[in-house]
Scaffold this active site. Sequence first.
Site, mmCIF file in Angstrom:
data_model
loop_
_atom_site.group_PDB
_atom_site.id
_atom_site.type_symbol
_atom_site.label_atom_id
_atom_site.label_comp_id
_atom_site.label_asym_id
_atom_site.label_seq_id
_atom_site.Cartn_x
_atom_site.Cartn_y
_atom_site.Cartn_z
ATOM 1 N N GLY A 15 0.763 -1.220 0.189
ATOM 2 C CA GLY A 15 -0.044 0.159 0.164
ATOM 3 C C GLY A 15 0.848 1.383 -0.061
ATOM 4 O O GLY A 15 0.386 2.495 0.376
ATOM 5 N N ASN A 109 -5.722 2.730 -12.960
ATOM 6 C CA ASN A 109 -4.444 1.548 -12.386
ATOM 7 C C ASN A 109 -3.177 2.296 -12.650
ATOM 8 O O ASN A 109 -3.078 3.001 -13.406
ATOM 9 C CB ASN A 109 -4.818 0.254 -13.094
ATOM 10 C CG ASN A 109 -3.942 -0.726 -12.608
ATOM 11 O OD1 ASN A 109 -3.789 -0.882 -11.527
ATOM 12 N ND2 ASN A 109 -3.130 -1.279 -13.369
ATOM 13 N N THR A 143 -9.781 -0.497 -18.566
ATOM 14 C CA THR A 143 -10.696 -0.913 -19.815
ATOM 15 C C THR A 143 -10.710 -2.525 -19.754
ATOM 16 O O THR A 143 -9.564 -3.046 -18.992
ATOM 17 C CB THR A 143 -10.156 -0.370 -21.162
ATOM 18 O OG1 THR A 143 -8.876 -0.852 -21.236
ATOM 19 C CG2 THR A 143 -10.445 0.999 -21.184
ATOM 20 N N ASP A 147 -4.405 -4.323 -18.559
ATOM 21 C CA ASP A 147 -3.051 -3.190 -18.633
ATOM 22 C C ASP A 147 -3.143 -2.543 -20.004
ATOM 23 O O ASP A 147 -1.985 -2.226 -20.456
ATOM 24 C CB ASP A 147 -1.871 -3.859 -18.345
ATOM 25 C CG ASP A 147 -1.431 -4.594 -17.088
ATOM 26 O OD1 ASP A 147 -2.360 -4.121 -15.950
ATOM 27 O OD2 ASP A 147 -0.945 -5.566 -16.834
#
Length: 214
Positions: A15, A109, A143, A147
Site C-alpha cells: 500500500g 490503475n 478498460t 493493462d
Amino acid sequence: MPQSCRVVVLISGNGSNLQAVIDGCDDNLQAEVVGVISNNPDAYGLVRAHHSEIDTSCVIARPGESRSDYDARLLAAIEQYQPDLIVLAGFMRILTNDFVNHYLGRMINIHPSLLPKFTGLNTHQRAIDAKETEHGASVHFVTPELDAGPVVLQAKVPVYEDDTAEMLAARVHEQEHAIYPLVVKWFSHQRLNMQDGQAYLDGTLIGPSGYAPD
Ligand code: GAR
C-alpha cells in the site's frame, strides 16, 4: 461530481501507492479517500488506512468462487462508499469485463512498466532481461483488456547494467508515488476524463505515452 471527489482505493499488499494517494489528498481539498478495500486481510495497506482513520473492508475470495461472483461482492463493498473514483493500487486480481465496464472512465490503475511494454507480472526482471535502458510506471484508465487502457501519465527511470529487479523496483516505486497523486488530483479537479477509449486532459487528447512524455 460533488465538491469533494470520493475515492475508493483497492489494494492487495504494502500500500505504498495508497499512502501516496492519501498524502496527496491531504493537500488536495477536492479529493478524499473514503474507503480502502483489500482482497488480502494481511495487507499492510490496511494498517496505513487505519492510521489515517479511513474505513476499510476486506473482500476475500471464497474457495471455488467464480470471478463474477467475487466481483459482484467487490462491487457491493465499493458501492457502500458511493465513490466517484476507483483507484487500483497494487490490487492483484484480474477483474471481469462487467465490473470494469461498470466503472469505465471512473477507475484508474498504476502499472510498473512503460505500457504497452511489459503488461502482466514480473515487469522489472523482464525489463532487465530485455536489456531495456529505460523503464518506469504508467497510470492508465482501466478498460476490459488487461493493462491496455489509455495511458494518462508515465514516469521513466534509467536501467543500469548492474541493476537487480529489487533495485529497479525501488527506483520505479519512487516515481509511482509522484505520479499517482497527480493523476488523482487531475481527476478530482475534473480536468481528466475518458471518452471513446481515449484519455483527455483539459479537453486535449493525451498521446499514447501519456501527458508530456518528455
Ligand atoms: C506497485 O508497484 C504497482 O505498480 C504494482 O504493484 C505495486 C504495489 O505496490 N501493480 C501492479 O503490478 C498491477 N498490475 P504498493 O502496494 O506498495 O503500492
